[in-house]
Scaffold this motif. Structure first.
Motif, PDB file in Angstrom:
ATOM      1  N   LEU A  96       0.942  -1.322   0.555  1.00 25.29           N
ATOM      2  CA  LEU A  96       0.483  -0.206  -0.270  1.00 25.29           C
ATOM      3  C   LEU A  96       0.928   1.120   0.160  1.00 25.29           C
ATOM      4  O   LEU A  96       0.310   2.108  -0.252  1.00 25.29           O
ATOM      5  N   ALA A  97       1.868   0.983   0.634  1.00 25.38           N
ATOM      6  CA  ALA A  97       3.043   2.569   0.773  1.00 25.38           C
ATOM      7  C   ALA A  97       2.654   3.716   1.469  1.00 25.38           C
ATOM      8  O   ALA A  97       2.139   4.808   0.415  1.00 25.38           O
ATOM      9  N   LEU A  98       1.533   3.174   2.109  1.00 27.33           N
ATOM     10  CA  LEU A  98       0.615   4.370   2.616  1.00 27.33           C
ATOM     11  C   LEU A  98       1.780   5.143   4.003  1.00 27.33           C
ATOM     12  O   LEU A  98       2.627   4.024   4.578  1.00 27.33           O
ATOM     13  N   ALA A  99       1.456   5.979   4.971  1.00 29.89           N
ATOM     14  CA  ALA A  99       2.412   6.275   6.008  1.00 29.89           C
ATOM     15  C   ALA A  99       1.028   5.952   7.280  1.00 29.89           C
ATOM     16  O   ALA A  99      -0.029   7.412   7.682  1.00 29.89           O
ATOM     17  N   PRO A 100       1.216   4.859   7.674  1.00 32.54           N
ATOM     18  CA  PRO A 100       0.389   4.652   8.602  1.00 32.54           C
ATOM     19  C   PRO A 100       0.346   5.438   9.985  1.00 32.54           C
ATOM     20  O   PRO A 100      -1.419   5.328   9.937  1.00 32.54           O
ATOM     21  N   ALA A 101       0.972   6.617  10.417  1.00 33.72           N
ATOM     22  CA  ALA A 101       0.742   7.229  11.083  1.00 33.72           C
ATOM     23  C   ALA A 101      -0.122   8.456  11.020  1.00 33.72           C
ATOM     24  O   ALA A 101      -0.513   9.762  11.546  1.00 33.72           O
ATOM     25  N   ARG A 102      -0.316   8.272   9.526  1.00 32.66           N
ATOM     26  CA  ARG A 102      -0.595  10.539   8.433  1.00 32.66           C
ATOM     27  C   ARG A 102      -2.321   9.607   9.007  1.00 32.66           C
ATOM     28  O   ARG A 102      -2.278   8.837   8.338  1.00 32.66           O
ATOM     29  N   ASP A 103      -2.811  11.110   8.682  1.00 33.74           N
ATOM     30  CA  ASP A 103      -4.381  11.369   8.379  1.00 33.74           C
ATOM     31  C   ASP A 103      -4.357  10.652   6.762  1.00 33.74           C
ATOM     32  O   ASP A 103      -3.402  10.627   6.289  1.00 33.74           O
ATOM     33  N   ILE A 104      -6.117   9.858   6.667  1.00 33.68           N
ATOM     34  CA  ILE A 104      -6.851  10.106   5.086  1.00 33.68           C
ATOM     35  C   ILE A 104      -5.885  10.871   4.435  1.00 33.68           C
ATOM     36  O   ILE A 104      -5.705  10.825   2.992  1.00 33.68           O
ATOM     37  N   ALA A 105      -5.935  12.194   4.629  1.00 31.58           N
ATOM     38  CA  ALA A 105      -5.829  13.153   3.571  1.00 31.58           C
ATOM     39  C   ALA A 105      -4.708  13.261   3.576  1.00 31.58           C
ATOM     40  O   ALA A 105      -4.101  13.689   1.704  1.00 31.58           O
ATOM     41  N   ALA A 106      -3.661  13.158   3.955  1.00 28.05           N
ATOM     42  CA  ALA A 106      -2.106  12.960   3.905  1.00 28.05           C
ATOM     43  C   ALA A 106      -1.818  11.816   3.323  1.00 28.05           C
ATOM     44  O   ALA A 106      -0.557  12.323   2.488  1.00 28.05           O
TER      45      ALA A 106
ATOM     46  N   ILE B  98      15.309  14.419  13.982  1.00 27.77           N
ATOM     47  CA  ILE B  98      16.290  13.320  13.544  1.00 27.77           C
ATOM     48  C   ILE B  98      15.652  11.756  13.750  1.00 27.77           C
ATOM     49  O   ILE B  98      15.193  11.254  13.025  1.00 27.77           O
ATOM     50  N   ILE B  99      14.828  12.267  14.935  1.00 22.31           N
ATOM     51  CA  ILE B  99      14.073  10.643  15.827  1.00 22.31           C
ATOM     52  C   ILE B  99      12.976  10.836  14.674  1.00 22.31           C
ATOM     53  O   ILE B  99      12.504   9.406  14.349  1.00 22.31           O
ATOM     54  N   LEU B 100      12.093  11.335  14.657  1.00 26.29           N
ATOM     55  CA  LEU B 100      11.019  11.735  13.651  1.00 26.29           C
ATOM     56  C   LEU B 100      11.291  10.878  12.350  1.00 26.29           C
ATOM     57  O   LEU B 100      10.258  10.246  11.827  1.00 26.29           O
ATOM     58  N   THR B 101      13.040  10.864  11.802  1.00 26.22           N
ATOM     59  CA  THR B 101      13.095  10.318  10.620  1.00 26.22           C
ATOM     60  C   THR B 101      13.406   8.512  11.057  1.00 26.22           C
ATOM     61  O   THR B 101      13.643   8.043  10.053  1.00 26.22           O
ATOM     62  N   ALA B 102      13.321   8.052  12.484  1.00 26.56           N
ATOM     63  CA  ALA B 102      13.457   6.927  12.747  1.00 26.56           C
ATOM     64  C   ALA B 102      14.879   6.356  12.630  1.00 26.56           C
ATOM     65  O   ALA B 102      15.179   5.831  12.488  1.00 26.56           O
ATOM     66  N   GLY B 103      16.127   7.828  12.866  1.00 27.50           N
ATOM     67  CA  GLY B 103      17.635   7.827  12.875  1.00 27.50           C
ATOM     68  C   GLY B 103      17.506   8.626  14.018  1.00 27.50           C
ATOM     69  O   GLY B 103      16.467   8.558  15.593  1.00 27.50           O
ATOM     70  N   TYR B 234       8.075  13.658   8.663  1.00 35.90           N
ATOM     71  CA  TYR B 234       6.635  11.872   9.356  1.00 35.90           C
ATOM     72  C   TYR B 234       6.954  11.162   7.799  1.00 35.90           C
ATOM     73  O   TYR B 234       7.160  10.230   8.847  1.00 35.90           O
ATOM     74  N   ALA B 235       6.709  11.064   7.013  1.00 34.40           N
ATOM     75  CA  ALA B 235       6.666   9.931   6.278  1.00 34.40           C
ATOM     76  C   ALA B 235       7.739   9.046   6.201  1.00 34.40           C
ATOM     77  O   ALA B 235       6.974   7.865   5.843  1.00 34.40           O
ATOM     78  N   THR B 300       7.793  11.417  21.909  1.00 39.18           N
ATOM     79  CA  THR B 300       8.316  11.202  19.951  1.00 39.18           C
ATOM     80  C   THR B 300       9.075   9.789  20.249  1.00 39.18           C
ATOM     81  O   THR B 300       9.664   9.175  21.113  1.00 39.18           O
ATOM     82  N   SER B 301       7.980   8.922  19.267  1.00 36.93           N
ATOM     83  CA  SER B 301       8.616   7.337  18.911  1.00 36.93           C
ATOM     84  C   SER B 301      10.159   7.220  18.648  1.00 36.93           C
ATOM     85  O   SER B 301      10.187   8.230  16.870  1.00 36.93           O
ATOM     86  N   LEU B 302      10.397   6.483  19.683  1.00 35.68           N
ATOM     87  CA  LEU B 302      11.727   5.898  18.877  1.00 35.68           C
ATOM     88  C   LEU B 302      12.223   5.299  17.214  1.00 35.68           C
ATOM     89  O   LEU B 302      12.728   5.287  16.409  1.00 35.68           O
ATOM     90  N   PHE B 303      10.920   4.767  17.233  1.00 41.41           N
ATOM     91  CA  PHE B 303      10.848   3.979  16.019  1.00 41.41           C
ATOM     92  C   PHE B 303       9.947   5.253  14.453  1.00 41.41           C
ATOM     93  O   PHE B 303      10.328   4.577  13.587  1.00 41.41           O
ATOM     94  N   GLY B 304      10.044   6.521  15.077  1.00 46.62           N
ATOM     95  CA  GLY B 304       9.629   7.377  13.969  1.00 46.62           C
ATOM     96  C   GLY B 304       8.820   7.608  13.598  1.00 46.62           C
ATOM     97  O   GLY B 304       7.666   6.845  13.786  1.00 46.62           O
ATOM     98  N   GLY B 305       8.990   8.472  12.988  1.00 44.73           N
ATOM     99  CA  GLY B 305       7.043   9.250  12.345  1.00 44.73           C
ATOM    100  C   GLY B 305       5.912   9.702  13.237  1.00 44.73           C
ATOM    101  O   GLY B 305       5.139  10.157  12.530  1.00 44.73           O
ATOM    102  N   ARG B 306       6.614   9.023  14.290  1.00 40.29           N
ATOM    103  CA  ARG B 306       4.752  10.015  15.522  1.00 40.29           C
ATOM    104  C   ARG B 306       5.452  10.724  16.708  1.00 40.29           C
ATOM    105  O   ARG B 306       6.917  10.527  17.139  1.00 40.29           O
ATOM    106  N   GLY B 307       5.319  11.633  17.030  1.00 44.88           N
ATOM    107  CA  GLY B 307       5.538  12.787  17.789  1.00 44.88           C
ATOM    108  C   GLY B 307       5.564  14.132  16.795  1.00 44.88           C
ATOM    109  O   GLY B 307       5.269  14.382  16.321  1.00 44.88           O
TER     110      GLY B 307
END
Lengths: 275, 359
Positions: A96-106, B98-103, B234-235, B300-307
């Motif tokens: 799916l190549a989605l970013a799971p933590a981001r919302d639907i619009a993002a 950096i941590i947001l990029t999972a680094g 984030y992505a 902020t998660s150490l696994f990246g993408g959230r925080g």
């Protein structure tokens, strides 16, 4: 192309003799593919037949060693998924190549976010969240996916079918020429699969051709016009759905049967040719 | 969708016997039926990641005020806490990116101190104008970040290892450049000491440095939320391969994050000169791990993408409040270290738990 009136339809997407090797492993051994406007082309094949590699080559995720890809008759050299996307080819990947933590619009606008108009947009790269949300609601509504209540909901909180819906909506919103779907029903239950098949038919009815990679023969026979059989890195047959049974398709796939003599893998889909 | 059909749709006689098992196997936690209290808390924490750290900070302030009396919330003491956390806070911003990029970046403090030595040497000994020295220090920070970024993106060395290596390299460069000597305040230009200057708010001295940190937090929070660059950070941290397939130039995003982090560390270096009042190659001890601690406590998660970078501000304040409060309460300094450890473990545990909402 002028001599025969039934052949005025040109392929919208055509791959010729694609080759891809990884060391000693040959993933694609001269694979061809022809897709006509308005059809659903199913691609089937055993594991390791080169389905994924073929699809990756068409979506720009893989650069073939040899061969040619034409979109609307123009040769294209895809160096990245961006290239394929700008040529109007959208792909729904199996994962799916989605970013799971981001919302639907993002997620719908991932990688091509709408920016604010004027210098705020191109200078500071400020995003227009409001517009993205309203566009998302419109796109999801068009596809009948508005059962998802909240556009601001994180994708990871959705069910498998809803996530698939988001990925399909993204492809449908931007895929101007071709949409490729890799195993869209593999992780879904019966009901959700039915919904995804409806989506595929809906996209086809809007005039956008779909390439459907699937293991699921009933699904393939439900929506496809033609069936492309991939085996050992190349296309060994491409038959009209109406000309073949499920058993024969599986036999072709596994090599238990050879394609009928004189069959034309480039033939127009029957449903469109009689039009 | 599925859950709705699964529960009421199944045949009536066996419904009670089968429903729970069915749901456990097939379903994620996004169904509508009643959620137990713990599940509600889990969902709230998932939807509002700043909730946890905010609660801890408020609770800590209340407890310490009760323990040591009104002098804890005296403007003088609040200003002191702000000064104490400004360095951790500023470096924490870099660490958050950096941590947001999972680094992860283990070289942040080394970069910070190295840039102070650069600007101090250039201004005090080479006689360069202070502004030029400062700009070169910022450029040095950017170069350090660029090296980290190249190692991570081009050479595919995991961030932990690349920055562990550059930590040693920058520390060595720092000692070589400084000759292990401290540069005293009297030879430093005013501009370099400016972040330590104060103005009065409610009768308490507030440093320009602490204001600069607060403004930086707001600015970076805005950038992360409102710009394409922020969205892409984030992505990339959330699903790097998915981001790449979605057309995001992931290596470019990663590289830019490391460079920006390097620049922010150099700004932290400027604050450090102001705070310490001199340039010492041995200052900034403990900032490395403290910055990671602030990020983690901030949710902020150490696994990246959230925080969120505002979480890091809360995290840094929590560290500051605990250390200040425990000191005022006359508690042994070792218990501060102990408490920080507990907070980190609780924060990471909480993160693991709330992420399960995704199923």
């Amino acid at each position: 192309m002028t001599s025969n009136p039934t052949l005025t339809t040109q392929p919208i997407l055509q791959a010729r003799n694609l080759v891809k090797r990884y060391g000693h492993v040959t993933a694609l051994a001269g694979a061809d593919l022809t897709l006509y406007p308005g059809e659903v082309l199913a691609v089937i094949g055993d594991n390791g037949a080169g389905k994924s590699s073929l699809i990756k080559a068409l979506s720009g995720a893989l650069i073939p060693d040899e061969g040619e890809i034409q979109v609307d008759g123009a040769t294209q050299k895809f160096r990245s998924p961006l290239d394929a996307r700008s040529a109007g080819i959208e792909t729904v990947y199996q994962h799916l190549a989605l970013a799971p933590a981001r919302d639907i619009a993002a997620n719908l606008f991932l990688g091509r976010e709408i920016r604010k108009p004027g210098p705020l947009g191109w200078g500071l790269r400020l995003l227009d969240h409001k517009k993205m949300r309203s566009e998302t609601a419109r796109i999801m509504g068009d596809l009948g996916l508005l059962t998802i209540q909240n556009i601001g909901q994180a994708v990871e909180t959705l069910s498998g079918g809803q996530r698939q819906g988001v990925a399909v909506a993204r492809a449908a919103a931007f895929g101007s020429r071709v949409i490729i779907m890799d195993e869209p029903t593999a992780a879904l239950g019966v009901k959700e699969s039915g919904k995804v098949l409806d989506l595929i038919a809906g996209i086809r009815d809007r005039g956008i051709p779909v390439i459907l990679i699937s293991h699921d023969m009933p699904h393939v026979f439900e929506v496809a016009d033609r069936i492309h059989v991939q085996r050992l890195g190349r296309r060994i047959a491409c038959v009209q759905k109406t000309d073949i049974t499920m058993n024969d398709a599986v036999s072709l796939m596994t090599g238990a049967q050879t394609p009928p003599a004189g069959h034309d893998p480039e033939a127009l889909p029957a449903r469109l040719a009689v039009r | 969708m599925k859950s709705v059909s699964a529960t009421p749709g199944s045949p009536a006689p066996v419904k009670n016997a089968e429903a729970p098992a069915q749901r456990r196997v097939g379903e994620r936690l996004d169904d509508q039926p009643p959620v137990p209290l713990l599940g509600k808390i889990q969902r709230q924490l998932h939807a509002h990641p700043l909730l946890g750290p905010t609660a801890v900070l408020i609770l800590a302030c209340v407890v310490f005020t009760a323990m040591v009396g009104p002098r804890f919330i005296d403007p003088l003491n609040v200003s002191l806490i702000l000064q104490q956390v400004q360095i951790i806070g500023m470096v924490g911003i870099a660490q958050t990116l950096i941590i947001l990029t999972a680094g992860i970046d283990l070289s942040v403090a080394a970069v910070m101190v190295f840039t102070t030595v650069i600007s101090g040497k250039l201004a005090a000994e080479a006689g360069l104008p202070a502004v030029v020295a400062l700009v070169i220090a910022l450029a040095t920070g950017a170069a350090c970040g660029f090296l980290n970024g190249i190692l991570v993106t081009r050479f595919r060395v995991p961030p932990f290892i690349s920055t562990l290596g550059t930590l040693s390299i920058f520390t060595a460069l720092n000692l070589l450049a400084s000759g292990s000597q401290t540069i005293k305040a009297n030879v430093l230009p005013d501009l370099l000491l400016w972040p330590g200057e104060t103005f009065r708010v409610l009768g308490a001295p507030v440093t320009y440095g602490s204001i600069l940190v607060l403004l930086s937090f707001v600015a970076v929070a805005f950038i992360l939320k409102r710009t394409a660059w922020g969205e892409h950070i984030y992505a990339v941290g959330d699903n790097a391969e998915g981001a790449r397939l979605s057309g995001i130039r992931t290596t470019r995003v990663l590289l830019s994050v490391y460079v920006v982090a390097g620049i922010i560390c150099a700004i932290a270096g400027w604050l450090l000169i102001g705070r310490v009042g001199s340039v010492s190659p041995f200052s900034g001890e403990g900032v490395n791990l403290a910055s990671i601690t602030a990020v983690v406590i901030g949710g902020t998660s150490l696994f990246g993408g959230r925080g969120n970078v505002l979480g890091t501000l809360l995290g840094a304040l929590i560290i500051g409040v605990f250390s200040n409060g425990l000191t005022l309460a006359g508690v042994d300094v070792l218990w501060q270290v102990f408490t920080t450890g507990v907070l980190v473990i609780v924060a990471v545990g909480l993160d693991q738990w709330t992420r399960k909402v995704a199923g």
